[in-house]
Motif scaffolding. Structure first.
Motif, PDB file in Angstrom:
ATOM      1  N   VAL A 192       0.907  -1.229  -0.034  1.00 47.30           N
ATOM      2  CA  VAL A 192      -0.071   0.022  -0.071  1.00 47.30           C
ATOM      3  C   VAL A 192       0.886   1.206  -0.135  1.00 47.30           C
ATOM      4  O   VAL A 192       1.763   1.137   1.079  1.00 47.30           O
ATOM      5  CB  VAL A 192      -0.943   0.020   1.133  1.00 47.30           C
ATOM      6  N   GLU A 193       0.635   2.064  -0.944  1.00 48.30           N
ATOM      7  CA  GLU A 193       1.634   3.524  -1.087  1.00 48.30           C
ATOM      8  C   GLU A 193       1.258   4.347   0.052  1.00 48.30           C
ATOM      9  O   GLU A 193       0.122   4.587   0.334  1.00 48.30           O
ATOM     10  CB  GLU A 193       1.422   3.750  -2.281  1.00 48.30           C
ATOM     11  N   VAL A 194       2.131   4.831   0.604  1.00 51.05           N
ATOM     12  CA  VAL A 194       1.974   5.754   1.797  1.00 51.05           C
ATOM     13  C   VAL A 194       2.355   7.309   1.366  1.00 51.05           C
ATOM     14  O   VAL A 194       1.639   8.095   1.786  1.00 51.05           O
ATOM     15  CB  VAL A 194       2.929   5.458   3.035  1.00 51.05           C
TER      16      VAL A 194
ATOM     17  N   ALA B 250       5.999   2.704   0.793  1.00 49.56           N
ATOM     18  CA  ALA B 250       4.904   1.958   0.878  1.00 49.56           C
ATOM     19  C   ALA B 250       5.016   0.921   2.032  1.00 49.56           C
ATOM     20  O   ALA B 250       6.157   1.020   2.927  1.00 49.56           O
ATOM     21  CB  ALA B 250       5.001   0.974  -0.393  1.00 49.56           C
ATOM     22  N   ARG B 251       3.872   0.413   2.345  1.00 44.12           N
ATOM     23  CA  ARG B 251       3.795  -0.500   3.518  1.00 44.12           C
ATOM     24  C   ARG B 251       3.321  -1.726   3.362  1.00 44.12           C
ATOM     25  O   ARG B 251       2.252  -1.918   2.260  1.00 44.12           O
ATOM     26  CB  ARG B 251       3.198   0.129   4.736  1.00 44.12           C
ATOM     27  N   LYS B 252       3.909  -2.759   3.803  1.00 46.71           N
ATOM     28  CA  LYS B 252       3.192  -4.142   3.557  1.00 46.71           C
ATOM     29  C   LYS B 252       1.731  -4.228   4.732  1.00 46.71           C
ATOM     30  O   LYS B 252       2.230  -3.894   6.079  1.00 46.71           O
ATOM     31  CB  LYS B 252       4.117  -5.333   3.983  1.00 46.71           C
TER      32      LYS B 252
ATOM     33  N   GLY C 203      -5.968   7.891  -3.874  1.00 48.80           N
ATOM     34  CA  GLY C 203      -6.846   8.638  -2.668  1.00 48.80           C
ATOM     35  C   GLY C 203      -6.402   7.827  -1.382  1.00 48.80           C
ATOM     36  O   GLY C 203      -6.394   8.141  -0.263  1.00 48.80           O
ATOM     37  N   LYS C 204      -5.408   6.669  -1.300  1.00 48.25           N
ATOM     38  CA  LYS C 204      -4.882   5.965  -0.210  1.00 48.25           C
ATOM     39  C   LYS C 204      -3.598   6.589   0.048  1.00 48.25           C
ATOM     40  O   LYS C 204      -2.838   6.286   1.245  1.00 48.25           O
ATOM     41  CB  LYS C 204      -4.507   4.422  -0.593  1.00 48.25           C
ATOM     42  N   ALA C 205      -2.561   7.324  -1.002  1.00 46.32           N
ATOM     43  CA  ALA C 205      -1.486   7.771  -0.588  1.00 46.32           C
ATOM     44  C   ALA C 205      -1.362   9.165  -0.478  1.00 46.32           C
ATOM     45  O   ALA C 205      -2.176   9.923  -1.173  1.00 46.32           O
ATOM     46  CB  ALA C 205      -0.632   7.275  -1.859  1.00 46.32           C
TER      47      ALA C 205
END
Length: 287
Positions: free
Chosen positions: A241-243, A264-266, A279-281
């Motif tokens: 997931v991109e941060v 990004a994050r696992k 929209g998540k990053a």
């Protein structure tokens, strides 16, 4: 390891030919750099001198080239981060997130002579380095004997599943053909613990530069540039997931292309691999 970059200098005849801006050079970067600029499709179709080699071949040329330049590379770039505030900012954000989540081992994957590994250590991380080049690892061990450095490849890391709190790939993907990135991102995902953090740095574009001479040495290296959106998509397909993302313009004194940094994050809980949803990053572009 940071990819060899073509910084303003002598050009050899090729089709097409790229020329980088002339001007003041930092950190003693050599002006005597010869390179050939090609599109990615051309790099993938022109044969032995191209970027489409079998894995063992492109790994071999990368290892050989960095073995040749290891000592001079370290001499020229050891203090390079001092000139790069955006690089330090992203490394700092990465370190803060790892520490905030409780810390743990952090792998500098493609560490070169260790100058970024020791910077991570200074930020409070339990950092170690892995590099494809035995000569780079030898330089790193000699310069920073307090840190651990091992020879290894991102294509098959000798690390346990879910063993890292953080992983850094600081320009170490620039010699990897784009079709091989998914396997490497899957390997990053394997070694990161749930909730672990990943930071990438890479050159922005959609072409390949073939280097023939750098740091005072003849060599043969293909350097890839990647579109940030494509890297984001591939990370999402690998389960990340991109941060945050930062794209900065090239420093005209020694760079020819924009530079990108993607954090990004696992996920802490397993999720089905998918594209990173917009929209998540938190995305910031610097122009």
């Amino acid at each position: 390891m940071p990819g060899l970059s073509a910084a303003g200098g002598r050009i050899v005849a090729a089709q097409p030919v790229g020329r980088l801006p002339q001007g003041r050079r930092r950190s003693g970067l050599s002006a005597d750099v010869r390179f050939v600029l090609r599109s990615q499709p051309d790099c993938q179709t022109v044969g032995l001198q191209s970027c489409s080699m079998a894995e063992t071949s492109h790994l071999h040329t990368t290892r050989t080239s960095y073995d040749i330049v290891a000592v001079d590379y370290d001499r020229l770039l050891r203090n390079h981060l001092a000139h790069l505030p955006f690089d330090r900012a992203m490394l700092g954000a990465f370190a803060e997130r790892v520490v905030a989540d409780g810390g743990g081992p952090v792998g500098d994957l493609g560490c070169g002579p260790g100058q970024v590994t020791v910077h991570l250590k200074s930020l409070g991380l339990d950092a170690f380095g892995i590099d494809l080049s035995p000569e780079m690892v030898a330089v790193a061990r000699g310069t920073y004997p307090e840190l651990r450095f091992d020879v290894g490849s991102m294509t098959g890391l000798d690390l346990d599943d879910d063993s890292l709190a953080g992983a850094l790939s600081w320009y170490s993907l620039v010699h990897t053909p784009q079709p091989e990135l998914p396997a490497i991102f899957a390997e990053f995902h394997r070694v990161l613990a749930p909730g672990g953090h990943l930071l990438l740095a890479f050159k922005v574009g959609d072409e390949c530069v073939h280097l023939e001479h750098a740091y005072g040495h003849d060599l043969s290296l293909d350097v890839y540039r990647f579109p940030p959106e494509r890297i984001s998509e591939l990370l999402g397909e690998a389960g990340f997931v991109e941060v945050a993302r930062l794209v900065r313009e090239a420093d005209a004194t020694w760079e020819s292309t924009p530079q990108a940094y993607l954090l990004a994050r696992k996920p802490a809980q397993p999720e089905a691999p998918s594209r990173i949803r917009r929209g998540k990053a938190v995305t910031r572009e610097v122009s």
